[in-house]
Design a protein around this motif. Structure first.
Motif, PDB file in Angstrom:
ATOM      1  N   ARG B 249       0.829  -1.219   0.000  1.00 56.28           N
ATOM      2  CA  ARG B 249       0.000   0.000   0.000  1.00 56.28           C
ATOM      3  C   ARG B 249       0.857   1.260   0.000  1.00 56.28           C
ATOM      4  NH1 ARG B 249      -2.409   3.423   3.826  1.00 56.28           N
ATOM      5  NH2 ARG B 249      -4.559   4.020   3.385  1.00 56.28           N
ATOM      6  N   GLN B 284      -4.722  -7.733   4.413  1.00 51.03           N
ATOM      7  CA  GLN B 284      -4.780  -7.512   5.858  1.00 51.03           C
ATOM      8  C   GLN B 284      -3.561  -6.730   6.346  1.00 51.03           C
ATOM      9  OE1 GLN B 284      -7.715  -8.224   6.639  1.00 51.03           O
ATOM     10  NE2 GLN B 284      -8.060  -9.500   4.818  1.00 51.03           N
ATOM     11  N   CYS B 286      -1.789  -4.759   4.755  1.00 48.68           N
ATOM     12  CA  CYS B 286      -1.825  -3.395   4.218  1.00 48.68           C
ATOM     13  C   CYS B 286      -3.150  -2.693   4.512  1.00 48.68           C
ATOM     14  CB  CYS B 286      -1.576  -3.418   2.712  1.00 48.68           C
ATOM     15  SG  CYS B 286       0.060  -4.029   2.277  1.00 48.68           S
ATOM     16  N   SER B 287      -3.928  -3.201   5.456  1.00 54.51           N
ATOM     17  CA  SER B 287      -5.117  -2.435   5.867  1.00 54.51           C
ATOM     18  C   SER B 287      -4.626  -1.134   6.491  1.00 54.51           C
ATOM     19  CB  SER B 287      -5.957  -3.264   6.843  1.00 54.51           C
ATOM     20  OG  SER B 287      -5.191  -3.648   7.964  1.00 54.51           O
ATOM     21  N   PRO B 288      -5.430  -0.080   6.424  1.00 54.31           N
ATOM     22  CA  PRO B 288      -4.877   1.239   6.763  1.00 54.31           C
ATOM     23  C   PRO B 288      -4.390   1.357   8.197  1.00 54.31           C
ATOM     24  CG  PRO B 288      -7.263   1.351   6.408  1.00 54.31           C
ATOM     25  CD  PRO B 288      -6.826  -0.004   5.964  1.00 54.31           C
ATOM     26  N   GLY B 289      -4.984   0.607   9.119  1.00 56.80           N
ATOM     27  CA  GLY B 289      -4.521   0.681  10.507  1.00 56.80           C
ATOM     28  C   GLY B 289      -3.109   0.136  10.658  1.00 56.80           C
ATOM     29  N   PHE B 290      -2.784  -0.918   9.931  1.00 59.45           N
ATOM     30  CA  PHE B 290      -1.432  -1.487  10.013  1.00 59.45           C
ATOM     31  C   PHE B 290      -0.509  -0.846   8.963  1.00 59.45           C
ATOM     32  CE2 PHE B 290      -4.062  -4.952  11.821  1.00 59.45           C
ATOM     33  CZ  PHE B 290      -3.467  -5.015  13.070  1.00 59.45           C
TER      34      PHE B 290
END
Lengths: 423, 423, 423
Positions: B249, B284, B286-290
């Protein structure tokens, strides 16, 4: 320019010695030079000024016939630069071979070789000459001197209205090679002669490659840090290839953008290369400690033509037309540097009424808008006095107009009181 | 690697259950694994660990002939994943049709289907099998268990000189599909075996897709936030297509640039894709929280080949050569990560005299400059110790030189005392 | 729209006068207008409102035959705009020639010419008419008035839920020219009629070119500085060329990106041009003091078709289909502006479980992922609530999905409580 090339061509230049001195004397007949002599052993940045080398004669003589088969007097390329003295000594061809440099793929050309920092000696010759040598004994002799002395370089300064400097640097260390770099020297001399009351101060440096620019930098650290606003290394200025500009390490310095603009606006074939840390003295000016905005203008690139560093790079290899084209292009680049300014539009709300000020054709409705009027609209629109990229060169690039038109428009608008220069 | 693929192929894996456990046992024979069992009902991020699913047998039997026309023992793809238990039940073909999944466009292949989060059951079969079934009665049976249990995943860690980690993640939830993802598992095992005393700590995660990486992330939030320096999801590592790297990301993370560099420098056909939020477990990571710097290396892309999620993805679909090529490429990417450093040139004013230090050919004038010498000039020129983009990988990209040459040049220069590493 | 064009076509508009007033009356039959009259002599930015011009009749009569060879009643283009009154006067053809404007390259078309700011008079005629005139005496007459009066412009406002405004500006100063700009006026009227309870406030300005927009800006400086969020100059909206969007001076304003997105997503031929400071009234809105985010939507570009500013630009030159296409495209651009928002993913660690919320197909393993589901993943992944470039339009651009799909996904996710709008 071609005459100067022919006159300088026979001299045996190296990174030190009388060949450089004589070259600078001849250049000094056209433009006054301030010559510096830096003693052997002087520490300059990471380097030390080497011993001075001079040479008077050298040969390889066929003992059987007494004939000089290789003769320094025929071409100074025949001796490896900085060869130590060798008294007359007889060697078999087999013993001699390790000292001989040829170009098997270009058998009719003499290569150019040097050994500045490792004391040795050798000869360069045509591969076809070597192929024709009978086995047998040969007498070699090199009448050279390698001793404490000086490194010589020279400067010519054209004072400007500001002490911000444009540096033009040429290497003067190559012996009988015309394009590399007598053509560069000749173009630099013509540029110096043409400058009259410029805005910038122009500094021309004629110095041996690498050690010369390093010496100059070592002795001009403050100037380098504070005064050099733009710079150009001039080399290979006379071959028949199209022009090449290699960007400074900064990549988008004003000199880089000016040179790219002038070349693009010329509409002719040309090349703009990114910076790379090999080539001519831009290597030194663009070393990370200095990181000067110094690009390199050549025709064919460094090491980019078959005659490079061979006897094929003779005065016939360079043309007067090519040198003149290089000269005019550099001149145009300088004209961009001279005239590139930022302005603030003093009437930034809506377009000012140009017609009332005699700056606009009065008959509306025509579909052909004049280039100067378009240039005025661009200058007014972009000169917001705030954006960092609203200098005239920026406007020329954005608009696709030649710099000249944009500068002329700015002049007209400033005269009409619509623009104010921003310092 | 191909042997491991063949050995793992028959097991009926899913996102939970004994198939995953047996798979990890077999992988554990090659590299020690730390296996985690997470109970059904555990909250993991926005999800809940589902019931555990196991299956022993299933069939569709033609009542007229008593023949199993669809048999779980022939292929575990025949049963929709997570099918609830079905006692022997007779249905007409018309009643059964809504439970049958086929691929009309690929009539000789069994599709792969699952229903993890909606309790149902079904069968997958070749369309040509379905077409050949006479009307009439059929007995269906699914001997499965769907009950509280555990989700199983495993980790293998190769400790490095720093606790900054490289994450390698493979999904282990697909039943008899070879490229997706037994080939990825096999390549990961080989990578783990090859690592000896690395600079980074390498963490290999073998977990079911989506819910597995979500579970791992839920239990490793601090590690994810602070320790994961680079990561790679490995999937579809064995088909005969060319390599594909999908960026994280972040887009320009070091892993992204390293992978793009290695693929470009290979000179072979390859694809570098921008990030997109569908595919494998990079979704997962690269989900924005991580927002971890985790890319995805595959050969053909996710869902990008006709055999994807069908019985056509069998051990013959993957090749030893392709897995080996994926392995070597990932290895080279790791080598870039291992050696990528920033340095400061300790002699930044002018070029340092390399010849004096034995780092430069002594005979000047030659037009062929050696690659290592060019690499040294690039490293010296760019390592200003200030620019954010002066790491060795940056230099490799700017210069067009392979990373290896640049790293070797930096090593030589650092040994000569000309470079200092910047932390 | 085509009917409105035909009805407005015969009126003799100019930058002031009754032609503009009558035009606004007719427009006002469709949408209520707030008409402003600004007296001659009013200072507006750098300009002064000129005298008002009206014309009733004009001709060139062949004295020999008494026939009007050029007749204002046949086409109002025959008289140079703002021609001063000329009482009946006999001149030889030779004396008259300097007053006559023709298009030698388009001999069957009458050119359009004006002289707003220099008092003069003249006639425009077909070059073939001029070529056919025998030498001899001609009587010229212009029954015009050039006197203190007013400049007229009008506004129509559709109030929105916010006072941030979308400006739509059309010039209303051209006489019998259909594409330039009756088609633009017609499209603007249709847009105004279609807007129902919009988010933004929409302000339609119908004003003479240049002096009209300058007058509006002079009287709306605060509004321009604080309220205009987006704007579009509408011109040449009905010719058969493909659509052209010219960016605002800002280049990447939201209106610029919305228009570029809609045109690209249309999949049809179109052109997106960078800003340039000539063209229509974007020149004024984008002057550096205002620098409003106002682009320009046309079909063929300003001065970009042979019929431009000639009698060839008649009602047959524009088509209902083209105007309808311009209308729909502007409408779609407005829909992007209306719906473009930034959101924060409220479940940013890992993907939220969409299936549990009924937002995701329950049967896994299929290789076809639905567009809306892909759009939801994109919105969730990009809406980190932090990045400046995570508005829905950014997401549409990054994902390659149409804005509609992205906005629909955001709506569904917000309804499910997974997104929160960021103001």
């Amino acid at each position: 320019m071609h005459e100067l090339v022919r006159r300088l061509y026979p001299l045996c230049r190296s990174i030190t010695g009388d060949g450089v001195r004589r070259t600078l004397e001849i250049v000094g007949e056209s433009i006054p030079l301030d010559v510096s002599e830096v003693p052997t052993g002087t520490e300059v940045l990471d380097w030390i000024v080497p011993k001075e080398w001079n040479i008077r004669d050298a040969y390889i003589k066929d003992v059987a016939t007494g004939r000089r088969v290789v003769d320094f007097n025929e071409s100074n390329l025949h001796v490896v630069g900085y060869s130590v003295p060798v008294p007359p000594t007889v060697l078999s061809l087999a013993e001699l071979r390790g000292r001989l440099h040829t170009l098997p793929d270009q058998p009719d050309l003499i290569p150019y070789r040097t050994s500045y920092y490792k004391e040795t000696w050798g000869f360069c010759l045509r591969h076809e000459t070597l192929a024709g040598l009978p086995e047998g004994d040969y007498e070699v002799m090199i009448d050279s001197t390698l001793a404490d002395g000086h490194l010589t370089y020279a400067e010519h300064v054209v004072p400007g209205r500001t002490d911000r400097e444009v540096l033009v640097s040429c290497h003067v260390c190559h012996p009988s090679l015309a394009n590399d770099n007598l053509a560069g020297i000749a173009v630099a001399v013509s540029l110096a002669l043409r400058l009259k009351d410029p805005y910038h101060t122009y500094r021309f440096v004629f110095a041996p490659g690498t050690i010369g620019s390093i010496t100059w930098l070592a002795r001009n650290r403050e100037r380098a840090a504070g005064k050099i606003a733009h710079g150009l290394v001039l080399a290979c200025a006379g071959d028949r290839g199209s022009l090449t500009y290699k960007r400074s390490r900064r990549g988008e310095a004003e000199i880089d953008r000016a040179a790219a603009h002038v070349l693009r606006a010329s509409g002719r074939e040309h090349t703009v290369l990114p910076f790379s840390p090999y080539g001519y003295d831009e290597r030194q000016y663009c070393s990370p400690g200095f990181n000067l905005p110094v690009g390199c203008m050549t025709r064919s690139t460094y090491a980019g033509y078959p005659e490079y560093h061979t006897s094929g790079d003779d005065p016939d290899f360079v043309s007067a037309e090519a040198m003149s084209d290089t000269l005019e292009t550099c001149w145009e680049v300088f004209q961009v540097l001279e005239r590139n300014r930022r302005y603030a539009n003093l009437s930034p709300y809506g377009e000012p009424q140009l017609g009332r000020r005699g700056l606009y054709g009065s008959l509306g409705g025509r579909s052909d808008t004049q280039r100067l009027q378009v240039a005025m609209l661009w200058v007014l629109n972009q000169s917001d006095g705030v954006s960092p990229d609203c200098a005239l060169l920026d406007i020329a690039e954005k608009s696709g107009l030649p710099f000249d038109a944009v500068a002329e428009a700015a002049r007209a608008l400033a005269e009409a009181g619509l623009l104010k220069e921003i310092r």
